[in-house]
Scaffold this active site. Structure first.
Site, PDB file in Angstrom:
ATOM      1  N   ASP A 419      -0.365   1.728  13.276  1.00 30.33           N
ATOM      2  CA  ASP A 419      -0.733   1.925  11.875  1.00 30.33           C
ATOM      3  C   ASP A 419      -1.953   2.845  11.839  1.00 30.33           C
ATOM      4  O   ASP A 419      -2.607   3.060  12.869  1.00 30.33           O
ATOM      5  CB  ASP A 419      -1.036   0.563  11.236  1.00 30.33           C
ATOM      6  CG  ASP A 419      -1.471   0.683   9.793  1.00 30.33           C
ATOM      7  OD1 ASP A 419      -0.876   1.499   9.072  1.00 30.33           O
ATOM      8  OD2 ASP A 419      -2.401  -0.027   9.388  1.00 30.33           O
ATOM      9  N   GLU A 589     -10.006  -1.902  -3.194  1.00 30.68           N
ATOM     10  CA  GLU A 589     -10.415  -2.456  -4.481  1.00 30.68           C
ATOM     11  C   GLU A 589     -11.928  -2.570  -4.576  1.00 30.68           C
ATOM     12  O   GLU A 589     -12.529  -2.228  -5.599  1.00 30.68           O
ATOM     13  CB  GLU A 589      -9.775  -3.830  -4.684  1.00 30.68           C
ATOM     14  CG  GLU A 589      -8.298  -3.793  -5.014  1.00 30.68           C
ATOM     15  CD  GLU A 589      -7.779  -5.139  -5.471  1.00 30.68           C
ATOM     16  OE1 GLU A 589      -8.468  -6.146  -5.200  1.00 30.68           O
ATOM     17  OE2 GLU A 589      -6.710  -5.194  -6.094  1.00 30.68           O
ATOM     18  N   PHE A 631       0.142  -5.971  -6.821  1.00 28.24           N
ATOM     19  CA  PHE A 631       0.676  -4.907  -5.964  1.00 28.24           C
ATOM     20  C   PHE A 631       1.902  -5.403  -5.216  1.00 28.24           C
ATOM     21  O   PHE A 631       1.951  -6.533  -4.748  1.00 28.24           O
ATOM     22  CB  PHE A 631      -0.387  -4.455  -4.968  1.00 28.24           C
ATOM     23  CG  PHE A 631       0.104  -3.413  -3.997  1.00 28.24           C
ATOM     24  CD1 PHE A 631       0.099  -2.074  -4.345  1.00 28.24           C
ATOM     25  CD2 PHE A 631       0.580  -3.780  -2.745  1.00 28.24           C
ATOM     26  CE1 PHE A 631       0.557  -1.114  -3.462  1.00 28.24           C
ATOM     27  CE2 PHE A 631       1.044  -2.826  -1.863  1.00 28.24           C
ATOM     28  CZ  PHE A 631       1.025  -1.491  -2.220  1.00 28.24           C
ATOM     29  N   GLY A 774       1.454   4.484   5.520  1.00 29.16           N
ATOM     30  CA  GLY A 774       1.891   4.604   4.133  1.00 29.16           C
ATOM     31  C   GLY A 774       1.185   5.713   3.381  1.00 29.16           C
ATOM     32  O   GLY A 774       1.487   5.961   2.215  1.00 29.16           O
ATOM     33  N   ASP A 775       0.242   6.387   4.051  1.00 28.97           N
ATOM     34  CA  ASP A 775      -0.504   7.462   3.393  1.00 28.97           C
ATOM     35  C   ASP A 775       0.352   8.711   3.236  1.00 28.97           C
ATOM     36  O   ASP A 775       1.397   8.862   3.863  1.00 28.97           O
ATOM     37  CB  ASP A 775      -1.760   7.795   4.191  1.00 28.97           C
ATOM     38  CG  ASP A 775      -2.860   6.776   3.971  1.00 28.97           C
ATOM     39  OD1 ASP A 775      -2.796   6.078   2.948  1.00 28.97           O
ATOM     40  OD2 ASP A 775      -3.753   6.664   4.822  1.00 28.97           O
ATOM     41  N   GLY A 833       8.711   9.016   4.210  1.00 28.77           N
ATOM     42  CA  GLY A 833       9.499   7.804   4.049  1.00 28.77           C
ATOM     43  C   GLY A 833      10.875   8.041   3.476  1.00 28.77           C
ATOM     44  O   GLY A 833      11.853   7.383   3.866  1.00 28.77           O
ATOM     45  N   ARG A 862       4.274   7.822   4.347  1.00 28.08           N
ATOM     46  CA  ARG A 862       4.868   7.141   3.198  1.00 28.08           C
ATOM     47  C   ARG A 862       5.911   6.115   3.638  1.00 28.08           C
ATOM     48  O   ARG A 862       6.931   5.918   2.991  1.00 28.08           O
ATOM     49  CB  ARG A 862       5.517   8.148   2.247  1.00 28.08           C
ATOM     50  CG  ARG A 862       4.574   9.157   1.642  1.00 28.08           C
ATOM     51  CD  ARG A 862       3.567   8.497   0.741  1.00 28.08           C
ATOM     52  NE  ARG A 862       2.835   9.463  -0.074  1.00 28.08           N
ATOM     53  CZ  ARG A 862       1.729   9.159  -0.736  1.00 28.08           C
ATOM     54  NH1 ARG A 862       1.246   7.921  -0.672  1.00 28.08           N
ATOM     55  NH2 ARG A 862       1.113  10.059  -1.466  1.00 28.08           N
ATOM     56  N   ASN A 891       1.168  -5.683   6.096  1.00 28.79           N
ATOM     57  CA  ASN A 891       2.287  -4.740   6.094  1.00 28.79           C
ATOM     58  C   ASN A 891       2.700  -4.313   7.493  1.00 28.79           C
ATOM     59  O   ASN A 891       3.708  -3.632   7.667  1.00 28.79           O
ATOM     60  CB  ASN A 891       1.929  -3.500   5.264  1.00 28.79           C
ATOM     61  CG  ASN A 891       0.705  -2.784   5.803  1.00 28.79           C
ATOM     62  OD1 ASN A 891      -0.179  -3.412   6.378  1.00 28.79           O
ATOM     63  ND2 ASN A 891       0.640  -1.491   5.636  1.00 28.79           N
ATOM     64  N   ASP A 892       1.941  -4.715   8.506  1.00 28.19           N
ATOM     65  CA  ASP A 892       2.273  -4.375   9.894  1.00 28.19           C
ATOM     66  C   ASP A 892       2.929  -5.534  10.638  1.00 28.19           C
ATOM     67  O   ASP A 892       3.303  -5.374  11.805  1.00 28.19           O
ATOM     68  CB  ASP A 892       1.008  -3.941  10.656  1.00 28.19           C
ATOM     69  CG  ASP A 892       0.301  -2.779   9.988  1.00 28.19           C
ATOM     70  OD1 ASP A 892       1.001  -1.828   9.594  1.00 28.19           O
ATOM     71  OD2 ASP A 892      -0.934  -2.826   9.849  1.00 28.19           O
TER      72      ASP A 892
END
Length: 1178
Positions: A419, A589, A631, A774-775, A833, A862, A891-892
Site C-alpha cells: 500500500d 479528517e 464513507f 487508491g490515490d 482501477g 485508484r 482497506n489492506d
C-alpha cells in the site's frame, strides 16, 4: 377481503416487514414462528412466556476459550494428535511390535518414542490451555451493575451471570461485558464514547448514540422501558448491526452499529450509560472474531511432506529387499542344525519379515523432526522479536510474530505488494494547499492563523469582479463549512476530557449580505475588484480585522445580544482555542478540520443532532445535522445532510476522491461554474504532480419536497434487516448526484524514513515491488519517484484495455534495445482501477501477467480493496510465486490475508491490518532487515536442519540394513534395542535444534550490504530436490564406511554381535556430530557445549547400561560389553579411522568451495558457489 382486520401502515414499511411477519394486530398471530432468522430481545422480566423461553435459549455471557476439560483432555488431545500422519505411523509400528510373529525387539521399548513425542506435545497443549483457563476465570469474575426488578435497583453480578435482555449500567472507564444496545447516556445529547483498543487495537474514541425516540432525561427508569428489539442473528462483522426497535405505539426505529456497545470495549468520557444486552458470551462480536493464532503452511513444509513420502518409499524398498532376501535365504537352507524346525513356508516367512523390517528400520522416518521444527521456529521468533534494530522507541513496539509457522517463508519472497498511504508514507497528513472557487490558496502545516494567511473571504472580495463576489464568497463559506462538518471528528480538550457541550445559541448572521455589512462596519473596503484598488496590503487588512474584531461589536438587526468575536478565536480566548483536541478516525479528517480551524472556521462540538461551529465574524453557529452518510469504499466519498445555518436550506455536503466528485458534479451552465471546474482540475493535476493527496468538496441544495421524498426511502433502508447495506448504498448514491463543485484540497503525506533505501535493496534482492494504492495516477507516480521505485531512465507504460497487446509489443522492443530480462527491464507499468477491472477478467489475465513479467515494477492506481486482493491472488496462483503484502489500514486486510506472508504496519489507521497479519512492524524500513536478514537466516537454518535430520536418520538406519546381509535378513540388530531407540530420539536430537536456531551462514551486515545473496532463498537453493538426494547418497556412503571398516577390522575375531555393534554406534555418533560441526557456519561455545554434552551423554548411558543392565534387554545380556570394548585400543583406532574416512569427502568439498570464494570475489560467482556448495555438500 377475508381478513378485514388486516391493515398496512405504510408501503415501504410493509415491504420491509413482510419478510418475517404480517402486521396482523387483531388476530394476534405469533411473530416468533415467523422470525426464525432474527433475534427478539425484550427485558429479562418480560411476562411473555414464549419470548422468555426463547431468550433462555440464547448463549449466556460465560466464555470459555479453553479446548479441554478435566475429563476431555486425554481423549481430545489424542484425537487431535492422531491427525498427524507421522503419529499414526509410529503408533501402527508400536502396535505391530506386539504381534509375536513379527516383533523385532521388546514391545515395551517400541512405544517409548511415540509416547515421548506425544507426551511433549500434550504437555505443551496443556500449558497453553491452562493459561487460557486462568484468563477466562479472570474475565468471567468481573463485576457489573445489572437491574433487578424484584429489588427495584441495580445489583452487582459477575459477567458470567449476565443474560440476553438484562439492563446493564456502566460508568466511565468500565469495560463493556456484552454487546448492548444503548438505551440511555448521562450526556444530554444521548451520546457516549467508547475505546475499541481491546477489540481492534484502535485507540481513538468512537461515538455511539442512544436509539432515536427514547426519552432522555437525568434519570432512566427501567420499569418504563417496554420496547422490544428485533435484530440479526450473531455474526462477526464488527462494523455492521441491523435491526429495529419497536415502541409500544408500533413505531419502529432502525438500529445500526452506532447504537451498539461492543463487548471488551471501554466506556470513555461519559459518566453513565445503560444498555440492554442483545448478544452475550460466545455470540458477541468480540468472541465471534476470536479466531486465535493464524495458521498457514509454509512452502518448505509442503516440500518436507513430499520428502517424507520419499523416505516412506525408500523404507518400503529396503524392507522388500530384506523380505525377498530372507525368503531366498530360507529356501537355500537344508535342515540347518542351528535352527528350530519350522513348517512356515519361505514365502510366508518373507511376508512376516517384511513387517519385522518395518519395525527395525522405523527410525528412517524422523519422528522427532516435527517437534524439533516447532521448537526451532519458536527460537527464531524469539530472536526476531528481540532484535533491537527492529524496535521503535517512539511507539515502544518491536516486531510481532502472529503466525508461528511461516518464518522461513520470509526468506523466499519473490513479489511484494505494498500500500502507499501509511505504508510508504507517514500517514500524518499536513494540509498544504486548497483551491476554492477555482482560486488556489497555499497553506503551511496546519499552523495557526497568522498575518500571512489573509482570510479567504477577504481574498475573494479583493481578487474577484463585483459580479462574482457573492458566488465566490458563498463557495468559500460552504467550502469551509463542509471541511468542518463533513466528518466524524470527536472534540475534546485536555482540561475537560468530556466532549465539548453543545450550548443553545442563536445564529447571529442571517445572510451573506449581513456579513458584507459587518465588514463595512469594521471600516474595511467593500470588496474591491482587485488588490490594486486598495491601498492596504493583505497583511494590514488582516491586522486591521483582528484589531477591530477585538474592540468593536456588530449587532445584526439591532440585536446587541450577540457580540462579534475575532477570526482567530471566535468563542474563546486564543490560548484556549488551541487546546481543542480533534480525535478522528483517519488522519485526513483531522488535517482538514485543523486547516479549517486555522482559517477561522472552528469545530467546537458535535452531537447526533447538531454541530457547533464558528465561521469568521460570527458567534457559534448551531448547524442541525440531519443525516450522516459515512464513507464507503465503493462510493469513495462521504456526505452529511444539514440545514444551512444562514439560509435555512437543506444542503448536502460531500467530500471524496477527486475523480468521483468531478464525475458527480453537474454540468456547468454558467461561465463562472464552468471556469471553476476547469481551474480546479488544473490545480488538481498540479497537486498530483507535487505528490499531494487530493480530495474534492461539493454541495447540493435540496428542495423540501425532494428531501422529503428521499427521506422516506432512506428511512425504509435504515429500518430494513435484509440487504440493509445495499439499500443504504443505493440511497446515498441517489442523493449524491448533480453536485456543485466547491473546491479541492491538497494534503502532503511525507515518506517514511529510509523508504527509498529499503525499496532499492529489495529490488536488488530480486523482489518485484508493486504498489497498490487508491490515490490518483499522478500522485502515485510522484511518490514512486520519491521512493526510488521509479528511476528517471524508466520507461513508464500507461495501459488501458485496448492497449494490452500493443504494450506487450512495445515492451519487447524496449527490452531488446535495453538490458536483458535477467537484469530487469526499465519498463514500469502504471494501471488505474477501471482498467484493472478489465485485466482481471479471465480472457485478459494471461496478457496482463505476460506484460507485468516484462516490467520491473507495477503501480496500480485508484484500486479498491477487492481489486488489491484479486491482484495478489492472480499473481500468486498463476505465476506460482511467493508473495508478500504489506499495509496499514482496514482497506489492506483482504490483500494481507490473500498473500503467502501478510505484514501489517501499526500506523495511524488503527490496527485492523495488524490484527489480520502474520507479522507486524511499526515502520516500512524494518522490512529490509526482516526479509533480507531474518528471512534468509530462517530459511537456510530450517532447510539445513531438515536435510540434516534426513541425513542422520538414513545414515543410521542403513547400518542396520547392511547388517541384514550377514544375518540371513532375519531382522536382527547388532545393537541393543535401548540404544537403537534413543540414538535419534535423545543422543543426536538436541544439536540440530541449536543448529536451526543459532547458525548464520552469512553475517547480518553482509546480507544488508549484498542483497543479491537473498536470491538463493528465492530459488530454494538450500533445499532443492537434488540437494535432498545428495544428502541421501552421502548418508549411504557414510553408512557403508561406518559399517564395513569395523567389519573388516574385527573379521576373524571371536567378539559377539553387540560387541561388533559397539564401535559402529560410537563411530556413527562421532560422524553425525562432526558432520554438523563441518556444516555449521557459526560455531559458538553453545554449539561446542551441546556437541560435547551429546557425546558424553551417549557414553555415560552405554557405560551405565553395560554396568547395571542384566535383564533389561531380554533375551540377550549386554552386561560388561561396552566396558570391555572401550578398554581395547583397537576400538579407538576403528572409531577414529571410520570417522575420518566418512567425513573426508564432505570436508574436502567445503575446503575447495572456500578456496574458490577467496580467489574470486565476483558476486555472481559467489552466489553460484554457495548454490553449488549447498547442492554438493548437503
Amino acid at each position: 377481503k377475508e381478513r378485514p382486520g388486516l391493515y398496512v401502515v405504510d408501503y415501504y414499511r410493509f415491504l420491509s416487514h413482510t419478510h418475517y411477519y404480517f402486521a396482523c394486530v387483531d388476530l394476534g398471530w405469533d411473530r416468533l414462528n415467523l422470525a426464525k432468522n432474527r433475534r427478539v430481545v425484550m427485558p429479562s422480566w418480560t411476562e411473555h412466556e414464549e419470548i422468555k423461553e426463547l431468550q433462555k435459549s440464547y448463549s449466556r455471557n460465560k466464555v470459555r476459550t479453553t479446548k479441554y476439560t478435566f475429563l476431555s483432555f486425554i481423549p481430545k488431545n489424542l484425537f487431535e494428535q492422531l491427525h498427524r500422519f507421522a503419529n499414526l505411523y509410529f503408533i501402527f509400528l508400536a502396535a505391530l511390535n506386539f504381534v509375536p510373529i513379527v516383533n523385532a525387539f521388546q514391545p515395551e521399548i517400541s512405544i517409548i518414542p511415540i509416547v515421548f513425542v506425544m507426551s511433549i506435545t500434550a504437555v505443551k497443549d496443556l500449558w497453553e490451555d491452562q493459561r487460557r483457563r486462568k484468563s477466562d476465570q479472570k474475565v468471567n469474575n468481573r463485576l457489573c451493575d445489572v437491574y433487578d426488578r424484584k429489588q427495584k435497583r441495580y445489583v452487582e453480578r459477575r459477567w458470567a451471570e449476565v443474560c440476553v435482555g438484562d439492563l446493564v449500567r456502566l460508568c466511565c472507564n468500565e469495560i463493556i461485558p456484552a454487546d448492548m444496545v444503548l438505551l440511555h447516556s448521562s450526556d444530554p445529547n444521548g451520546v457516549c464514547h467508547i475505546e475499541t483498543a481491546n477489540l481492534d487495537g484502535e485507540t481513538n474514541l468512537k461515538q455511539r448514540q442512544v436509539v432515536r425516540d427514547l426519552p432522555q432525561g437525568s434519570e432512566f427508569v427501567p420499569e418504563n422501558y417496554s420496547s422490544h428489539i428485533e435484530c440479526e442473528n450473531p455474526n462477526n462483522d464488527l462494523r455492521r448491526f441491523r435491526g429495529f426497535m419497536e415502541h409500544p405505539g408500533k413505531v419502529r426505529v432502525g438500529l445500526h452499529s452506532e447504537n451498539l456497545l461492543l463487548r471488551s470495549c471501554t466506556v470513555r468520557n461519559t459518566e453513565t450509560v445503560i444498555g440492554i444486552v442483545v448478544y452475550a458470551g460466545h455470540e458477541t462480536k468480540a468472541m465471534q472474531n476470536n479466531s486465535g493464532p493464524r495458521y498457514k503452511r509454509s512452502k518448505l513444509e509442503r516440500r518436507l511432506n513430499m520428502d517424507v513420502l520419499w523416505c516412506v518409499i525408500l523404507l518400503l524398498l529396503m524392507c522388500l529387499i530384506a523380505a525377498v532376501g530372507h525368503g531366498f535365504w530360507l529356501s537355500g537352507l537344508q535342515n540347518p542344525i542351528y535352527m528350530i524346525p519350522d513348517d512356515t513356508h519361505p514365502a510366508l516367512a518373507a511376508f512376516y519379515m517384511f513387517w519385522t523390517m518395518i519395525i527395525v528400520l522405523q527410525v528412517l522416518i524422523p519422528i522427532s523432526l516435527y517437534v524439533s521444527i516447532e521448537i526451532v521456529k519458536l527460537g527464531q521468533i524469539y530472536f526476531i522479536q528481540n532484535d533491537l534494530d527492529l524496535y521503535n522507541p517512539v511507539l515502544d513496539t518491536g516486531v510481532q510474530c502472529r503466525a508461528l509457522n511461516i518464518t522461513e517463508d520470509l526468506g523466499q519472497i519473490q513479489f511484494l505488494f505494498s500500500d502507499k498511504t501509511g505504508t510508504l508514507t507517514e500517514n500524518r497528513m499536513l494540509f498544504r494547499r486548497c483551491t476554492v472557487a477555482g482560486t488556489e490558496y497555499p497553506h503551511h502545516e496546519n499552523g495557526p492563523f497568522t498575518s500571512k494567511h489573509t482570510p479567504l473571504i477577504l481574498w475573494a472580495s479583493m481578487r474577484s469582479p463585483p459580479r462574482q463576489q457573492a458566488a465566490e464568497i458563498s463557495h468559500i463559506l460552504d467550502f469551509f463549512l463542509a471541511l468542518t462538518v463533513c466528518n466524524t471528528v470527536v472534540v475534546s480538550s485536555p482540561t475537560q476530557p468530556r466532549h465539548v457541550q453543545m450550548p443553545v445559541v442563536r445564529t447571529p448572521l442571517r445572510s451573506l449580505e449581513e456579513m458584507k455589512a459587518m465588514f463595512q462596519k469594521l471600516s474595511l473596503p467593500r470588496f474591491p475588484s482587485s488588490l490594486s484598488q486598495n491601498t492596504d496590503t493583505p497583511t494590514s487588512l488582516t491586522k486591521k480585522l483582528f484589531t477591530r474584531g477585538r474592540s468593536a461589536s456588530y449587532f445584526p438587526n439591532n440585536s446587541p445580544q450577540t457580540p462579534i468575536m475575532t477570526l482567530q478565536s471566535p468563542t474563546t480566548p486564543s490560548d484556549e482555542a488551541e487546546e481543542l483536541l480533534y480525535e478522528a478516525e483517519s488522519p485526513d479528517e483531522a488535517a482538514l478540520v485543523q486547516a479549517a480551524k486555522a482559517y477561522g472556521c472552528t469545530l467546537l462540538g458535535r452531537s447526533p443532532e447538531q454541530v457547533l461551529v464558528v465561521v469568521p465574524g460570527t458567534g457559534p453557529l448551531s448547524i442541525p445535522l440531519l443525516h450522516v452518510l459515512p464513507f464507503h469504499s465503493a462510493r469513495k466519498r462521504m456526505s452529511v445532510v444539514v440545514r444551512h445555518p444562514l439560509t435555512g436550506e437543506v444542503v448536502v455536503y460531500t467530500k471524496g476522491a477527486d475523480n468521483v466528485i468531478m464525475e458527480l458534479a453537474e454540468a456547468a451552465e454558467d461561465g463562472f461554474s464552468r471556469e471553476v471546474m476547469e481551474r480546479t482540475q488544473r490545480n488538481l493535476d498540479q497537486y498530483a504532480r507535487e505528490g499531494l493527496r487530493t480530495l474534492c468538496v461539493a454541495k447540493k441544495v435540496l428542495e423540501e419536497q425532494e428531501y422529503e421524498a428521499w427521506l422516506k426511502r432512506h428511512e425504509y433502508a435504515e429500518t430494513s434487516i435484509e440487504n440493509r447495506e445495499e439499500l443504504l448504498l443505493e440511497s446515498a448514491e441517489r442523493l449524491e448526484t448533480n453536485l456543485t463543485l466547491l473546491g479541492a484540497t491538497g494534503i502532503v503525506d511525507r515518506l517514511q524514513e529510509e523508504v527509498p533505501e529499503t525499496i532499492e535493496a529489495l529490488q536488488e534482492a530480486g523482489i518485484k515491488v508493486w504498489v497498490l494504492t487508491g490515490d490518483k495516477q499522478e500522485t502515485a507516480i510522484n511518490i514512486a519517484f520519491a521512493c526510488k521505485l521509479l528511476r528517471p531512465t524508466d520507461h513508464i507504460l500507461m495501459t488501458c484495455e485496448a492497449r494490452l497487446h500493443e504494450l506487450q509489443h512495445e515492451i519487447r522492443q524496449v527490452t531488446k534495445e535495453g538490458v536483458s530480462e535477467d537484469d530487469s527491464s526499465d519498463c514500469v507499468l502504471v494501471i488505474d482501477g477501471r482498467t484493472l477491472d478489465y485485466t482481471l477478467q479471465k480472457e485478459l489475465q494471461g496478457s496482463f501477467l505476460e506484460l507485468t513479467c516484462c516490467c520491473r515494477s507495477v503501480i496500480c492506481c485508484r484500486s479498491t480493496p477487492l481489486q488489491k486482493s484479486q491482484v495478489v491472488r492472480l499473481v500468486r496462483d498463476k505465476l506460482k510465486v511467493m508473495t508478500l503484502a504489506i499495509g496499514d489500514g482496514a482497506n489492506d486486510v483482504s490483500m494481507i490475508q490473500m498473500a503467502d506472508v501478510g505484514i501489517g504496519i501499526s500506523g495511524q489507521e488503527g490496527m485492523q491490518a495488524v490484527m489480520s497479519s502474520d507479522f507486524a512492524i511499526s515502520r516500512f524500513k524494518f522490512l529490509r532487515k526482516l526479509i533480507l536478514v531474518h528471512g534468509h537466516w530462517c530459511y537456510t537454518r530450517l532447510a539445513n536442519m531438515i536435510l540434516y535430520f534426513f541425513y542422520k536418520n538414513v545414515m543410521y538406519v542403513n547400518l542396520l540394513f547392511w547388517y541384514q546381509f550377514f544375518c540371513g535378513f532375519s531382522g536382527s540388530t547388532m545393537t541393543n534395542s535401548w540404544v537403537l531407540i534413543f540414538f535419534n530420539l535423545l543422543f543426536t536430537s538436541v544439536p540440530p535444534i541449536i543448529y536451526g536456531v543459532l547458525d548464520k551462514d552469512v553475517s547480518g551486515e553482509t546480507l544488508l550490504d549484498l542483497p543479491d545473496l537473498y536470491k538463493s532463498g528465492q530459488n530454494s537453493q538450500a533445499y532443492l530436490p537434488s540437494t535432498f538426494w545428495m544428502n541421501i547418497l552421502d548418508a549411504f556412503y557414510q553408512s557403508l564406511v561406518c559399517f564395513f571398516i569395523p567389519y573388516f577390522a574385527y573379521t576373524g575375531s571371536d567378539i559377539g554381535v553387540f560387541s561388533f555393534g559397539s564401535p559402529i554406534n560410537g563411530s556413527a555418533l562421532l560422524i553425525i556430530l562432526l558432520h554438523q560441526l563441518i556444516e555449521s557456519r557459526t560455531v559458538t561455545w553453545i554449539h561446542t557445549a551441546i556437541l560435547l554434552f551429546s557425546a558424553l551423554f551417549y557414553y555415560a548411558f552405554v557405560l551405565l547400561f553395560s554396568l547395571t543392565c542384566v535383564t533389561c534387554n531380554s533375551p540377550t545380556n549386554p552386561l560388561g560389553i561396552e566396558t570391555k570394548m572401550m578398554s581395547d585400543p583397537l576400538y579407538y583406532l576403528v572409531c577414529g579411522l571410520t570417522t575420518v574416512l566418512a567425513l573426508l569427502p564432505r570436508y574436502y568439498t567445503l575446503e575447495q568451495c572456500h578456496r574458490n570464494l577467496s580467489v574470486n570475489a565476483d558476486m555472481p560467482h559467489l552466489t553460484d558457489c554457495i548454490a553449488e556448495a549447498g547442492a554438493v555438500l548437503s
